[in-house]
Design a protein around this motif. Structure first.
Motif, mmCIF file in Angstrom:
data_model
loop_
_atom_site.group_PDB
_atom_site.id
_atom_site.type_symbol
_atom_site.label_atom_id
_atom_site.label_comp_id
_atom_site.label_asym_id
_atom_site.label_seq_id
_atom_site.Cartn_x
_atom_site.Cartn_y
_atom_site.Cartn_z
ATOM 1 N N ASN A 576 6.839 0.031 23.280
ATOM 2 C CA ASN A 576 5.947 -1.091 22.941
ATOM 3 C C ASN A 576 5.808 -1.294 21.437
ATOM 4 O OD1 ASN A 576 4.355 1.027 22.121
ATOM 5 N ND2 ASN A 576 2.574 0.473 23.373
ATOM 6 N N GLY A 577 6.581 -0.524 20.641
ATOM 7 C CA GLY A 577 6.559 -0.685 19.196
ATOM 8 C C GLY A 577 5.613 0.246 18.468
ATOM 9 N N ASP A 578 4.829 1.047 19.200
ATOM 10 C CA ASP A 578 3.936 2.000 18.544
ATOM 11 C C ASP A 578 4.746 3.081 17.831
ATOM 12 O OD1 ASP A 578 1.697 0.727 19.498
ATOM 13 O OD2 ASP A 578 1.269 2.197 21.082
ATOM 14 N N LEU A 579 4.271 3.496 16.667
ATOM 15 C CA LEU A 579 4.868 4.640 15.991
ATOM 16 C C LEU A 579 4.607 5.904 16.806
ATOM 17 C CD1 LEU A 579 4.080 4.110 12.196
ATOM 18 C CD2 LEU A 579 6.308 4.711 13.141
ATOM 19 N N THR A 580 5.622 6.707 16.955
ATOM 20 C CA THR A 580 5.475 7.990 17.630
ATOM 21 C C THR A 580 5.797 9.160 16.716
ATOM 22 O OG1 THR A 580 7.765 7.897 18.424
ATOM 23 C CG2 THR A 580 6.052 6.977 19.863
ATOM 24 N N ASP A 581 6.611 8.914 15.705
ATOM 25 C CA ASP A 581 7.080 9.978 14.817
ATOM 26 C C ASP A 581 7.275 9.386 13.422
ATOM 27 O OD1 ASP A 581 8.096 12.386 13.865
ATOM 28 O OD2 ASP A 581 10.124 12.019 14.631
ATOM 29 N N PRO A 582 6.189 9.085 12.693
ATOM 30 C CA PRO A 582 6.318 8.415 11.392
ATOM 31 C C PRO A 582 6.947 9.316 10.335
ATOM 32 C CG PRO A 582 4.046 9.072 11.776
ATOM 33 C CD PRO A 582 4.786 9.338 13.057
ATOM 34 N N TYR A 583 7.794 8.718 9.516
ATOM 35 C CA TYR A 583 8.417 9.416 8.391
ATOM 36 C C TYR A 583 8.031 8.660 7.126
ATOM 37 C CZ TYR A 583 11.997 11.688 5.491
ATOM 38 O OH TYR A 583 12.655 12.416 4.530
ATOM 39 N N TYR A 584 7.435 9.387 6.174
ATOM 40 C CA TYR A 584 6.945 8.767 4.944
ATOM 41 C C TYR A 584 7.825 9.161 3.760
ATOM 42 C CZ TYR A 584 2.771 7.595 7.599
ATOM 43 O OH TYR A 584 1.905 7.067 8.528
ATOM 44 N N THR A 585 7.969 8.234 2.839
ATOM 45 C CA THR A 585 8.813 8.460 1.672
ATOM 46 C C THR A 585 8.307 9.614 0.824
ATOM 47 O OG1 THR A 585 9.341 6.101 1.619
ATOM 48 C CG2 THR A 585 9.811 7.362 -0.361
ATOM 49 N N LEU A 586 6.987 9.760 0.707
ATOM 50 C CA LEU A 586 6.365 10.767 -0.146
ATOM 51 C C LEU A 586 6.804 10.594 -1.598
ATOM 52 C CD1 LEU A 586 6.535 14.009 2.055
ATOM 53 C CD2 LEU A 586 4.840 12.183 2.055
ATOM 54 N N ASP A 587 6.503 9.418 -2.124
ATOM 55 C CA ASP A 587 6.901 9.064 -3.491
ATOM 56 C C ASP A 587 5.645 8.799 -4.318
ATOM 57 O OD1 ASP A 587 8.222 8.253 -5.757
ATOM 58 O OD2 ASP A 587 8.678 6.252 -4.998
ATOM 59 N N VAL A 588 5.452 9.592 -5.367
ATOM 60 C CA VAL A 588 4.243 9.457 -6.181
ATOM 61 C C VAL A 588 4.164 8.111 -6.890
ATOM 62 C CG1 VAL A 588 5.274 10.478 -8.255
ATOM 63 C CG2 VAL A 588 2.809 10.682 -7.866
ATOM 64 N N ASP A 589 5.316 7.505 -7.159
ATOM 65 C CA ASP A 589 5.328 6.271 -7.951
ATOM 66 C C ASP A 589 4.951 5.035 -7.145
ATOM 67 O OD1 ASP A 589 6.068 7.599 -10.291
ATOM 68 O OD2 ASP A 589 8.198 7.508 -9.769
ATOM 69 N N THR A 590 4.884 5.143 -5.831
ATOM 70 C CA THR A 590 4.536 3.964 -5.021
ATOM 71 C C THR A 590 3.280 4.196 -4.184
ATOM 72 O OG1 THR A 590 6.073 4.684 -3.272
ATOM 73 C CG2 THR A 590 6.920 3.150 -4.911
ATOM 74 N N ARG A 591 2.433 5.124 -4.615
ATOM 75 C CA ARG A 591 1.145 5.309 -3.938
ATOM 76 C C ARG A 591 0.355 4.006 -3.956
ATOM 77 N NH1 ARG A 591 -2.229 8.994 -7.047
ATOM 78 N NH2 ARG A 591 -3.680 9.045 -5.285
ATOM 79 N N GLN A 592 -0.407 3.775 -2.914
ATOM 80 C CA GLN A 592 -1.229 2.565 -2.824
ATOM 81 C C GLN A 592 -2.682 2.995 -2.606
ATOM 82 O OE1 GLN A 592 -1.130 -0.206 0.711
ATOM 83 N NE2 GLN A 592 -0.105 -1.520 -0.784
ATOM 84 N N LEU A 593 -3.451 2.988 -3.698
ATOM 85 C CA LEU A 593 -4.851 3.370 -3.617
ATOM 86 C C LEU A 593 -5.642 2.315 -2.849
ATOM 87 C CD1 LEU A 593 -5.411 4.714 -7.259
ATOM 88 C CD2 LEU A 593 -4.866 6.019 -5.192
ATOM 89 N N VAL A 594 -6.844 2.679 -2.415
ATOM 90 C CA VAL A 594 -7.700 1.763 -1.662
ATOM 91 C C VAL A 594 -8.976 1.497 -2.448
ATOM 92 C CG1 VAL A 594 -6.839 2.529 0.566
ATOM 93 C CG2 VAL A 594 -8.804 3.671 -0.427
ATOM 94 N N LYS A 595 -9.655 0.418 -2.083
ATOM 95 C CA LYS A 595 -10.985 0.160 -2.628
ATOM 96 C C LYS A 595 -11.997 0.975 -1.818
ATOM 97 C CE LYS A 595 -9.867 -4.600 -3.959
ATOM 98 N NZ LYS A 595 -10.188 -6.041 -3.747
ATOM 99 N N PRO A 596 -12.955 1.588 -2.488
ATOM 100 C CA PRO A 596 -13.972 2.336 -1.734
ATOM 101 C C PRO A 596 -14.604 1.479 -0.640
ATOM 102 C CG PRO A 596 -14.185 2.757 -4.091
ATOM 103 C CD PRO A 596 -13.170 1.658 -3.951
ATOM 104 N N GLY A 597 -14.665 2.031 0.561
ATOM 105 C CA GLY A 597 -15.230 1.315 1.693
ATOM 106 C C GLY A 597 -14.244 0.462 2.446
ATOM 107 N N GLU A 598 -13.020 0.333 1.938
ATOM 108 C CA GLU A 598 -11.988 -0.483 2.594
ATOM 109 C C GLU A 598 -11.471 0.230 3.851
ATOM 110 O OE1 GLU A 598 -8.792 -2.647 0.225
ATOM 111 O OE2 GLU A 598 -7.667 -0.946 1.012
ATOM 112 N N ILE A 599 -11.217 -0.537 4.913
ATOM 113 C CA ILE A 599 -10.670 0.020 6.150
ATOM 114 C C ILE A 599 -9.163 0.227 5.988
ATOM 115 C CG2 ILE A 599 -10.286 -0.369 8.611
ATOM 116 C CD1 ILE A 599 -13.153 0.210 7.975
#
Length: 667
Positions: A576-599
């Motif tokens: 159905n398209g759900d992730l079952t085994d996610p693989y992440y790049t683990l790259d410090v240069d493309t981190r995406q921070l969030v705004k406090p309180g953001e979902i």
């Protein structure tokens, strides 16, 4: 036992002449061969042989050759088995000596096996007793029976470790080239017939796959016990959480053992000044990187040597990723569900895609990193590790038709289900199904921060539950796992997660009414909120028995700021398209921070598992904001998160769930 397990335990591929029958779970002839009369009466040891690398650095190796009754090495040419270790080859000498003292060794082993700690707080010692019986020690260092059957074994200290010169290179390109140089040297010795094998545990298993991926001449069989192929993802920073527990222990061990000089050389009046100079130059290899990863407040404050570990395109990251699909050498992989390298081991059959089924095998036990083979060697179990190793080398290095090429590709010890054999792993018959997290109290986790439920339907009530960093996970299966199994002597922590759950939000399913098999990786799809600009979440999956015991079957973690780094081509998805085994790049240069309180919606991949929920048992997901000592947030992440409390948002319109592969519905 459920029908699918019954089917899997029928170990046969057919009975035609073209496809001889599978030899079964534990063919007695393999053990009889290993324990039978030796071809050669003795073993001759040539200690601390100098092996010159391409750049002139000298590595030291001990050579074990078949010998006659007088102890003189035979002039016969035999296959050569190479074991490259960072743990000082002196350990192999001591272990070989200790295991072969006439009269005394059998008496000591009988005494050790007679000790019974059942019912005591340290009853987990039993697994160490079983490990000795299970044949791991012979694979770790030297297998005297293997040598006496007509093999030469060479144990070599890796560059900068043990008695070898130079600075420890920790799996990088230099060390990988050293391995190829050692293999070429071994193949051209007068006692070699040109056929090479590799053996060894952990580090020595990783460099086997690294070498085989480069397809060196003459390498015809490898036997890696507890390997990994993606060092950063598997152990350094899974989910971008620093594996501080294991790394601290491991680096201390290797850096300590590499200060022990060549005692055999000293006894001969020899001292290696180049060895001493290299140890003085860099006495604590990799500790700077570890301390920076723990303490650095910003990414910019990291040194270049540390940054290359978390930059996806760095030369070191590329060296740390083994191209297992390039391996053409027959490989038998031994792994364990409680091992620190589980993430790589269960994937072995798929990753070794360049090998046919007869040339690749996976044995997956339940052992920890220091106890592989603890559940092997008895009736109803696979053979001992040393027995399998002998059979594997006899087949691929001597051409003996002993049937190990027809052994089932996957031989798996299922939690609460026993040993099964199959053509692949994950086992067949699984379907991914969502179990939704909701705030309805399950009544099964009174000690948790909050006690929720898992259900087949979406929640109808909105809630926001808060979890703060805590240290209860010091008493946990994850702590036992990251101590390599040492803390597993305390089963009250290793085999029961209830103390650790005092720092967690828990979500527990109803009881299952029939045996329910779970096979494969698990993904926790979590709706989260943090009060800082980053966060760190850890999830643990456990089997809860009717008496309340919570036994861990899987674990995973994730840093909020890498949620944008999923690599679809390397990830697994359900129909159905759900992730079952996610693989992440683990790259410090493309981190995406969030705004406090953001979902933020996170997909937290948990290790694959093989388990059976027996009738009356439940499945539980526990959510933590810290999981010390298995994983902690990196210094810059910790600074961005402020170690503030974190939140799981239970929203009917945007629900959280765990995606579980099972052969029947759990709820």
């Amino acid at each position: 036992m459920i029908a699918v397990l019954v089917e899997l335990t029928v170990v046969g591929f057919g009975t035609s002449a073209a496809a001889p029958a599978n030899p079964g779970l534990n063919p007695p002839q393999w053990t009889a061969t290993q324990d039978g009369p030796p071809k050669y009466p003795g073993v001759a040891i040539e200690p601390s042989v100098s092996i010159r690398m391409a750049d002139g650095t000298i590595l030291k190796g001990d050579v074990y050759r078949p010998a006659d009754t007088s102890g003189r090495a035979t002039t016969d040419k035999n296959p050569v088995i190479v074991n490259i270790t960072p743990y000082n080859k002196l350990i192999s000498i001591v272990a070989d000596w200790g295991l072969h003292i006439p009269v005394l060794t059998p008496a000591v082993l009988d005494f050790i096996n007679s000790l019974n700690f059942t019912g005591t707080p340290i009853s987990g010692i039993r697994q160490f007793q079983d490990m000795i019986r299970g044949g791991m020690i012979s694979s770790f260092g030297v297998d005297r029976k293997l040598v006496q059957s007509g093999y030469t074994q060479i144990v070599v200290d890796a560059r900068g470790t043990g008695t070898s010169d130079g600075t420890w290179q920790v799996f990088n390109d230099i060390e990988q080239h050293d391995t190829l140089d050692v293999l070429a040297w071994a193949r051209n010795q007068p006692y070699s017939n040109g056929k090479l094998g590799m053996s060894g545990v952990s580090y020595s298993a990783i460099n086997q796959l690294q070498a085989a991926a480069k397809q060196p001449a003459g390498l015809d069989a490898i036997f890696p016990v507890e390997p990994m192929t993606d060092i950063v993802h598997d152990v350094v920073a899974p989910g971008a959480g620093l594996g501080v527990g294991f790394l601290s222990l491991w680096l201390s061990l290797v850096n300590g053992l590499n200060k022990v000089p060549d005692l055999q050389g000293l006894l001969r009046g020899q001292f290696d000044q180049a060895w001493l100079d290299s140890r003085v130059k860099d006495p604590l290899v990799f500790f700077n990187q570890l301390s920076e990863a723990i303490a650095a407040p910003t990414v910019q404050s990291l040194s270049p040597n540390t940054r290359e570990l978390i930059q996806v395109d760095s030369s070191l990251r590329k060296a740390y990723l083994t191209a297992a699909s390039n391996v053409k050498t027959p490989a038998m992989v031994i792994g364990g569900w409680n091992d620190i390298f589980t993430n790589a081991e269960w994937r072995a059959l798929d990753q070794l895609s360049g090998l046919s089924a007869d040339k690749k095998k996976l044995i997956m036990g339940t052992g920890y990193h220091v106890t592989p083979g603890a559940d092997m060697g008895n009736s109803g179990q696979p053979p001992r590790i040393d027995v399998l190793q002998r059979a594997w080398f006899d087949k691929w290095l001597k051409g003996i038709d002993n049937g190990i090429d027809r052994y089932s590709p996957a031989t798996i010890n299922i939690f609460n289900g026993g040993w099964v054999q199959a053509d692949s792993f994950p086992l067949p018959g699984q379907q991914y199904r969502r179990l939704y997290l909701n705030s309805d109290r399950s009544g099964t986790a009174p000690g948790a921060v909050a006690d929720g439920s898992l259900a087949a339907t979406k929640p109808v009530t909105a809630a926001k539950w808060t979890v703060a960093p805590g240290l209860s996970t010091i008493c946990s299966n994850d702590a036992a796992r990251d101590s390599t199994g040492i803390l597993a002597v305390f089963p009250g922590c290793a085999d029961d997660n209830r103390i650790a759950e005092q720092s967690a939000l828990t979500f527990t399913s109803p009881q299952v009414s029939a045996p329910t098999q779970i096979s494969g990786p698990i993904n926790v799809h979590l709706n989260t909120q943090v009060d800082g600009t980053d966060g760190f979440f850890s999830t643990v999956i456990s089997d809860v028995s009717p008496d309340g015991r919570s036994r861990v079957i899987s674990t995973g973690s994730m840093t909020t700021s890498i949620r944008n780094q999923v690599e679809p081509a390397k990830s697994g998805y359900s129909s159905n398209g759900d992730l079952t085994d996610p693989y992440y790049t683990l790259d410090v240069d493309t981190r995406q921070l969030v705004k406090p309180g953001e979902i933020s919606m996170l997909d937290i991949g948990a290790l694959a598992t093989g388990a059976v929920l027996q009738p009356g048992h439940r499945l539980r997901v526990s959510v933590y904001s810290m999981n010390f000592p298995r994983s902690i947030s990196l210094g810059p992440v910790r600074a961005d998160s402020g170690l503030l409390p974190e939140h799981v948002v239970l929203d009917p319109n945007n629900p959280s769930w765990v995606n579980v592969p099972s052969d029947r519905p759990i709820a």
